[in-house]
Design a protein around this motif. Structure first.
Motif, PDB file in Angstrom:
ATOM      1  N   CYS A   7      -1.316  60.610  51.788  1.00 29.97           N
ATOM      2  CA  CYS A   7      -1.945  59.302  51.732  1.00 29.97           C
ATOM      3  C   CYS A   7      -2.999  59.251  50.626  1.00 29.97           C
ATOM      4  CB  CYS A   7      -2.579  58.957  53.068  1.00 29.97           C
ATOM      5  SG  CYS A   7      -4.093  59.853  53.410  1.00 29.97           S
ATOM      6  N   TYR A   8      -3.547  58.084  50.448  1.00 26.06           N
ATOM      7  CA  TYR A   8      -4.681  57.859  49.572  1.00 26.06           C
ATOM      8  C   TYR A   8      -5.854  57.528  50.481  1.00 26.06           C
ATOM      9  CZ  TYR A   8      -7.603  55.765  45.923  1.00 26.06           C
ATOM     10  OH  TYR A   8      -8.639  55.460  45.075  1.00 26.06           O
ATOM     11  N   PRO A   9      -6.860  58.404  50.581  1.00 21.41           N
ATOM     12  CA  PRO A   9      -7.930  58.240  51.560  1.00 21.41           C
ATOM     13  C   PRO A   9      -8.677  56.903  51.508  1.00 21.41           C
ATOM     14  CG  PRO A   9      -8.030  60.422  50.581  1.00 21.41           C
ATOM     15  CD  PRO A   9      -7.007  59.639  49.814  1.00 21.41           C
ATOM     16  N   CYS A  14      -3.701  53.665  55.085  1.00 25.25           N
ATOM     17  CA  CYS A  14      -3.681  55.121  55.260  1.00 25.25           C
ATOM     18  C   CYS A  14      -4.740  55.555  56.272  1.00 25.25           C
ATOM     19  CB  CYS A  14      -3.913  55.827  53.929  1.00 25.25           C
ATOM     20  SG  CYS A  14      -2.548  55.642  52.767  1.00 25.25           S
ATOM     21  N   LYS A  18      -3.962  57.577  59.651  1.00 26.18           N
ATOM     22  CA  LYS A  18      -4.640  58.844  59.962  1.00 26.18           C
ATOM     23  C   LYS A  18      -5.309  58.761  61.332  1.00 26.18           C
ATOM     24  CE  LYS A  18      -7.921  62.218  58.131  1.00 26.18           C
ATOM     25  NZ  LYS A  18      -8.397  62.609  59.426  1.00 26.18           N
ATOM     26  N   ARG A  31      -2.519  65.600  52.576  1.00 24.94           N
ATOM     27  CA  ARG A  31      -2.384  65.685  51.114  1.00 24.94           C
ATOM     28  C   ARG A  31      -2.777  64.355  50.497  1.00 24.94           C
ATOM     29  NH1 ARG A  31       3.258  67.536  48.348  1.00 24.94           N
ATOM     30  NH2 ARG A  31       3.034  66.415  46.406  1.00 24.94           N
ATOM     31  N   ASP A  32      -3.732  64.409  49.573  1.00 29.74           N
ATOM     32  CA  ASP A  32      -4.202  63.222  48.847  1.00 29.74           C
ATOM     33  C   ASP A  32      -3.210  62.944  47.718  1.00 29.74           C
ATOM     34  OD1 ASP A  32      -5.483  61.499  46.966  1.00 29.74           O
ATOM     35  OD2 ASP A  32      -7.462  62.160  47.672  1.00 29.74           O
ATOM     36  N   LYS A  34      -3.266  60.909  45.271  1.00 34.18           N
ATOM     37  CA  LYS A  34      -3.828  60.704  43.934  1.00 34.18           C
ATOM     38  C   LYS A  34      -4.137  62.046  43.269  1.00 34.18           C
ATOM     39  CE  LYS A  34      -7.136  58.119  41.277  1.00 34.18           C
ATOM     40  NZ  LYS A  34      -7.036  56.780  40.835  1.00 34.18           N
TER      41      LYS A  34
END
Length: 116
Positions: A7-9, A14, A18, A31-32, A34
């Motif tokens: 995801c993108y935090p 996302c 989460k 896992r980020d 970006k």
């Protein structure tokens, strides 16, 4: 294999996904997208495993997608070209992603995730 959550935090969808995983007590590797975007090899594998068309892996609401005018360009690109493009920048990829041994989920749809 432990479930992989990509995801993108800073993305609100996302963050919801989460929180949902955490509430359910699901174990996952974070896992980020970006910082560590998917490789061509990973994308090919995930697309095949998901059974979805490549276009479902594009973040069509993202700024980069619009800047690159992909709505016009994707229809003329080969599958290989689309996958190469997706692998260049994690922000082009629809998120969040859940990767399991036998399943790949793209985007957060609670009903689909519930079946997981």
């Amino acid at each position: 294999m432990k479930m992989l959550f990509i995801c993108y935090p800073k993305c609100t969808t996302c963050q919801k996904a989460k929180a949902w995983l955490d509430t359910k007590g699901m174990e996952y590797e974070f896992r980020d997208i970006k910082l560590n975007h998917p490789t061509e090899k990973e994308l090919k594998h995930w697309i095949q495993k998901s059974g979805l068309p490549i276009k479902k892996f594009f973040n069509t609401s993202g700024m980069l997608y619009r800047e690159l005018e992909l709505t016009k360009k994707l229809p003329t690109m080969s599958d290989e070209e689309q996958i190469k493009l997706l692998a260049t920048d994690g922000m082009l990829v629809k998120r969040p992603l859940i990767i399991c041994d036998d399943k790949v989920l793209v985007g957060f749809k609670e009903k689909e995730w519930e079946q997981l």
